[in-house]
Motif scaffolding. Structure first.
Motif, mmCIF file in Angstrom:
data_model
loop_
_atom_site.group_PDB
_atom_site.id
_atom_site.type_symbol
_atom_site.label_atom_id
_atom_site.label_comp_id
_atom_site.label_asym_id
_atom_site.label_seq_id
_atom_site.Cartn_x
_atom_site.Cartn_y
_atom_site.Cartn_z
ATOM 1 N N PHE A 158 0.838 -1.208 0.000
ATOM 2 C CA PHE A 158 0.000 0.000 0.000
ATOM 3 C C PHE A 158 0.873 1.258 0.000
ATOM 4 C CE2 PHE A 158 -4.193 -1.555 2.162
ATOM 5 C CZ PHE A 158 -4.180 -2.702 1.399
ATOM 6 N N ASP B 135 -8.148 -1.907 5.854
ATOM 7 C CA ASP B 135 -7.642 -2.767 4.778
ATOM 8 C C ASP B 135 -6.125 -2.768 4.909
ATOM 9 O OD1 ASP B 135 -7.182 -4.111 2.388
ATOM 10 O OD2 ASP B 135 -8.581 -2.854 1.237
ATOM 11 N N ASP C 276 -3.691 -9.641 1.030
ATOM 12 C CA ASP C 276 -4.567 -8.472 1.034
ATOM 13 C C ASP C 276 -5.844 -8.852 1.783
ATOM 14 O OD1 ASP C 276 -5.810 -6.069 0.374
ATOM 15 O OD2 ASP C 276 -6.092 -6.567 -1.748
ATOM 16 N N SER C 277 -6.177 -8.097 2.822
ATOM 17 C CA SER C 277 -7.358 -8.450 3.617
ATOM 18 C C SER C 277 -7.912 -7.220 4.318
ATOM 19 C CB SER C 277 -6.976 -9.522 4.650
ATOM 20 O OG SER C 277 -8.083 -9.920 5.434
ATOM 21 N N GLU D 189 -13.772 -9.103 -1.990
ATOM 22 C CA GLU D 189 -13.932 -7.993 -1.051
ATOM 23 C C GLU D 189 -15.226 -7.213 -1.217
ATOM 24 O OE1 GLU D 189 -11.088 -4.763 -1.449
ATOM 25 O OE2 GLU D 189 -10.092 -5.791 -3.086
ATOM 26 N N GLU E 136 -12.644 -8.434 3.461
ATOM 27 C CA GLU E 136 -11.819 -8.985 2.373
ATOM 28 C C GLU E 136 -10.931 -10.117 2.870
ATOM 29 O OE1 GLU E 136 -8.848 -6.251 0.849
ATOM 30 O OE2 GLU E 136 -8.673 -7.366 -1.027
HETATM 31 MG MG MG Z 1 -7.449 -4.816 0.425
#
Ligand code: MG
Ligand code: MG
Length: 258
Positions: free
Chosen positions: A57, A100, A111-112, A207, A239
């Protein structure tokens, strides 16, 4: 072209996914009334640093963005749907927060996202969050060899719409791998039996993003990142990164019970 992962690669992605899971668990634990979004970002940074992971990110700059993303988490409060920038803003009693997080470990990305309320929750927010989690679970359940991407989209969208919630068009899930965003797109609404066939070795971020009022409209805030609901109603996001395997869906970002 769709990138299929080997079983060894999926195990490596699981390791990255577990770092994300730990970061989200730590952020949720640290979150509370009076805590700032920047402080939550710092909590996630610590978890990534200790794991030897980097953030996909931080510094990310897709074509729509005016500035590189400044955090390792997106922190989206109340009417913010996704892509909220971690700022000095301090959380208030009853705020609905979506966090996120991504991690890159040994070249693989996880990615969650989770949503939760700090302080005393409104019943409507709890229902919104629970529905986001149910939509995610339904999408994961559909992530099976023999199905298609449209089956995931349909499963997610049906849970959201049946509960009366809106879905922001144009944003949704995606393939994950060496990069955070790979093919295919995994929309949050769609027709069953359509789209890319799911195969062993595909890894997808699923997501759902839900708008509490039932309307779909959103806008991009002045910061160029945050998506907000047009009517000011609250939104929730959930997600997981999921591998499609011959043995069924495997959640790579599963969190340990806390
Ligand atoms: Mg994400
Ligand atoms: Mg994602």
């Amino acid at each position: 072209m769709m990138d299929l992962k080997t079983d060894t690669s999926i195990d490596a992605m699981h390791a990255a996914g577990q770092v994300v899971g730990r970061a989200l668990t730590a952020v949720r634990k640290a979150a509370g009334v009076g805590v700032s979004l920047l402080e939550l970002d710092e909590v996630a940074r610590d978890v990534l640093r200790e794991a030897g992971a980097s953030s996909p990110f931080l510094g990310y700059r897709p074509s729509f963005a005016p500035t590189p993303f400044p955090g390792v988490i997106c922190a989206s409060v109340n009417d913010a749907i996704v892509h909220g920038i971690p700022t000095r803003h301090r959380l208030c009693d009853g705020d609905l927060v979506s966090v996120d997080c991504g991690a890159e470990l040994d070249g693989w990305v996880g990615d969650s996202a989770i949503s939760f309320v700090v302080g005393r929750p409104r019943q409507a927010d709890q229902r919104l969050i629970e529905t986001a989690e149910r939509a995610l679970a339904a999408g994961i359940e559909a992530a099976r060899v023999g199905n298609r991407v449209g089956d995931i989209a349909h499963a997610v969208g049906r849970v959201c719409r049946t509960a009366g919630y809106g879905i922001p068009a144009g944003f949704g899930g995606h393939g994950v791998g060496r990069r955070m965003h790979e093919e295919p797109d995994v929309p949050n609404e769609g027709r069953p039996g359509r789209g890319v066939p799911l195969r062993h070795g595909m890894v997808l971020a699923i997501e759902p993003m839900l708008i509490g009022s039932g309307k779909d409209a959103y806008y991009e805030a002045d910061d160029g990142w945050t998506l907000r609901t047009s009517d000011g109603s609250r939104a929730a996001h959930a997600e997981h990164t999921v591998a499609v395997t011959d043995d069924g869906p495997r959640i790579l970002t599963a969190r340990e019970a806390s």
